[in-house]
Scaffold this active site. Sequence first.
Site, PDB file in Angstrom:
ATOM      1  N   ARG A  49       0.897  -1.029  -0.089  1.00 32.33           N
ATOM      2  CA  ARG A  49      -0.003   0.094   0.003  1.00 32.33           C
ATOM      3  C   ARG A  49       0.876   1.251  -0.162  1.00 32.33           C
ATOM      4  O   ARG A  49       0.521   2.142  -0.687  1.00 32.33           O
ATOM      5  CB  ARG A  49      -0.994  -0.259   1.199  1.00 32.33           C
ATOM      6  CG  ARG A  49      -1.477   1.463   1.313  1.00 32.33           C
ATOM      7  CD  ARG A  49      -2.749   1.392   2.289  1.00 32.33           C
ATOM      8  NE  ARG A  49      -2.754   0.421   3.356  1.00 32.33           N
ATOM      9  CZ  ARG A  49      -2.049   0.746   4.277  1.00 32.33           C
ATOM     10  NH1 ARG A  49      -1.282   1.842   4.512  1.00 32.33           N
ATOM     11  NH2 ARG A  49      -2.217  -0.205   5.504  1.00 32.33           N
ATOM     12  N   TYR A 101     -15.794  17.535 -14.529  1.00 37.33           N
ATOM     13  CA  TYR A 101     -16.290  16.012 -14.738  1.00 37.33           C
ATOM     14  C   TYR A 101     -17.455  15.713 -13.691  1.00 37.33           C
ATOM     15  O   TYR A 101     -17.134  16.128 -12.198  1.00 37.33           O
ATOM     16  CB  TYR A 101     -15.066  15.235 -14.358  1.00 37.33           C
ATOM     17  CG  TYR A 101     -15.278  13.741 -14.487  1.00 37.33           C
ATOM     18  CD1 TYR A 101     -15.760  13.274 -15.525  1.00 37.33           C
ATOM     19  CD2 TYR A 101     -15.145  12.968 -13.339  1.00 37.33           C
ATOM     20  CE1 TYR A 101     -15.961  11.701 -15.560  1.00 37.33           C
ATOM     21  CE2 TYR A 101     -15.477  11.894 -13.306  1.00 37.33           C
ATOM     22  CZ  TYR A 101     -16.091  10.980 -14.398  1.00 37.33           C
ATOM     23  OH  TYR A 101     -16.194   9.844 -14.337  1.00 37.33           O
ATOM     24  N   ASP A 173      -6.824  19.236 -13.988  1.00 40.90           N
ATOM     25  CA  ASP A 173      -7.064  17.948 -14.425  1.00 40.90           C
ATOM     26  C   ASP A 173      -6.821  17.721 -15.881  1.00 40.90           C
ATOM     27  O   ASP A 173      -7.448  18.271 -16.801  1.00 40.90           O
ATOM     28  CB  ASP A 173      -8.675  17.509 -14.272  1.00 40.90           C
ATOM     29  CG  ASP A 173      -9.024  16.150 -14.723  1.00 40.90           C
ATOM     30  OD1 ASP A 173      -8.414  15.562 -15.474  1.00 40.90           O
ATOM     31  OD2 ASP A 173     -10.165  15.724 -13.971  1.00 40.90           O
ATOM     32  N   LYS A 198      -8.138   6.854 -19.220  1.00 39.38           N
ATOM     33  CA  LYS A 198      -8.359   7.427 -20.531  1.00 39.38           C
ATOM     34  C   LYS A 198      -7.318   7.193 -21.205  1.00 39.38           C
ATOM     35  O   LYS A 198      -6.707   6.129 -21.376  1.00 39.38           O
ATOM     36  CB  LYS A 198      -8.954   8.847 -20.541  1.00 39.38           C
ATOM     37  CG  LYS A 198     -10.035   8.997 -19.148  1.00 39.38           C
ATOM     38  CD  LYS A 198     -11.209   8.357 -19.436  1.00 39.38           C
ATOM     39  CE  LYS A 198     -12.263   8.277 -18.136  1.00 39.38           C
ATOM     40  NZ  LYS A 198     -12.408   9.470 -17.484  1.00 39.38           N
TER      41      LYS A 198
HETATM   42  C1  LIG Z   1     -13.007  10.005 -16.023  1.00 34.74           C
HETATM   43  C2  LIG Z   1     -12.494  11.011 -15.342  1.00 34.74           C
HETATM   44  C3  LIG Z   1     -12.292  11.368 -13.886  1.00 34.74           C
HETATM   45  C4  LIG Z   1     -12.476  10.189 -13.199  1.00 34.74           C
HETATM   46  O1  LIG Z   1     -11.745   9.235 -13.410  1.00 34.74           O
HETATM   47  P1  LIG Z   1     -12.182   7.382 -13.072  1.00 34.74           P
HETATM   48  O2  LIG Z   1     -10.862   6.992 -13.464  1.00 34.74           O
HETATM   49  O3  LIG Z   1     -13.367   7.233 -13.744  1.00 34.74           O
HETATM   50  O4  LIG Z   1     -12.121   7.311 -11.490  1.00 34.74           O
HETATM   51  C5  LIG Z   1     -11.774  12.486 -13.478  1.00 34.74           C
HETATM   52  N1  LIG Z   1     -11.630  13.626 -14.626  1.00 34.74           N
HETATM   53  C6  LIG Z   1     -11.936  13.407 -15.869  1.00 34.74           C
HETATM   54  C7  LIG Z   1     -11.666  14.498 -16.821  1.00 34.74           C
HETATM   55  C8  LIG Z   1     -12.477  12.428 -16.389  1.00 34.74           C
HETATM   56  O5  LIG Z   1     -12.701  12.216 -17.684  1.00 34.74           O
END
Ligand SMILES: *Cc1c(COP(=O)(O)O)cnc(C)c1O
Length: 386
Positions: A49, A101, A173, A198
Amino acid sequence: MTARKMATTVVRQGIESDSQYGAVLPPIYLSTNYSFADYQTPREFDYSRSGNPTRSILANAIGELEQGCPAVITASGMAAVTLVSSLLGAEDLLVIPHDCYGGSYRLFTHLAQKGQFQLAVVDQTDSQALQQALAAKPKLVWVETPSNPLLRLVDIARLANECQAQGTLLAVDNTFLSPALQQPLLLGADIVVHSTTKYINGHSDVVGGAVIAKDPQIAEQLHWWSNTLGLTAGAFDSYLALRGLRTLALRIEQHQRNAAKIVDLLQGSEQVEKVYYPGLAQHPDHQIALKQQRGFGAMVSFELKGGATQVGAFLGALRYFSLAESLGGVESLVAVPASMTHRAMDAKARANAGIKDTLIRLSVGIEDPQDLVDDITAALAAVAAG
Ligand SMILES: *Cc1c(COP(=O)(O)O)cnc(C)c1O
């Protein structure tokens, strides 16, 4: 020695690091625990962890790509967002964009309701509203650029200057572009967040996240909280994300080439009301894109003329765009934000945010460009045929 380029980092990170057998690729370390050298001397890793050799390779790679400290690798993008929120105390003000998001919006608003921090929700493309929020001396400003699904941009360098002048932290982000196309820390941001689910993993088979800090002290705090809260990712997921990352530079090139072709096609179509893509000269934030991005990305949104019938005809005729949420994978996806990604917003909130029922969002994949163009052409023809 000149710094290595991004395509080299993603391919070479951790290669030939195995001292046991000379394995060219780094092995996966699944062990939850590591022996002490003697009872007073822990080794580099003691418990998975807190630290794991496989996760460390991914952390070093993403940290280098974003030109920051080694990343904290988390079990999801939302765990990464949660981790950043742990820097805030009850009196601290957090400023977030009104169109961030959905999962981040839900987390921030509910943590604020519980008194974890103060919250201001702002349209960050409205400079007056943004200035007003900054005047309240927030501890942290959260930015998502490009935004979802209308792909509006925030000028990171400009905002970073304003934040720095008053000791406000700026977190970006960077999920929609990846470090291949935008490096917020080099523009003055303090923290970068990714959903590695992503583009970074890029194969739609791992949920994961990363947080990268510029300042080693903040990196240390994030590392401490990630271990304390138990947000870190497992070895298997870290390995898969590292495997996906190997081709990031190559994938992004093809994603963008394909997206540009589809944007051209949509722009010329009688069936399309409006196209949202930062690469278009008429996009309201095109100049910001030219300044801070290395490319325009592969997320494309557009409005069809007409209504539900036309949307249904378009979706029904597609062969190569899967009707699904998420983005950034090798496979092309199509989504209708009003009834899919943004269905948690009520009709009025959607109207305020400019999200029409005929808005369609594409995550353009890396299939053959002509096949994708033919697919969209056929779907637009189906709309025209009624
Ligand atoms: C998908 C996404 C998240 C969240 O991520 P997860 O891997 O689904 O928990 C946060 N910010 C953006 C811009 C996203 O597209």
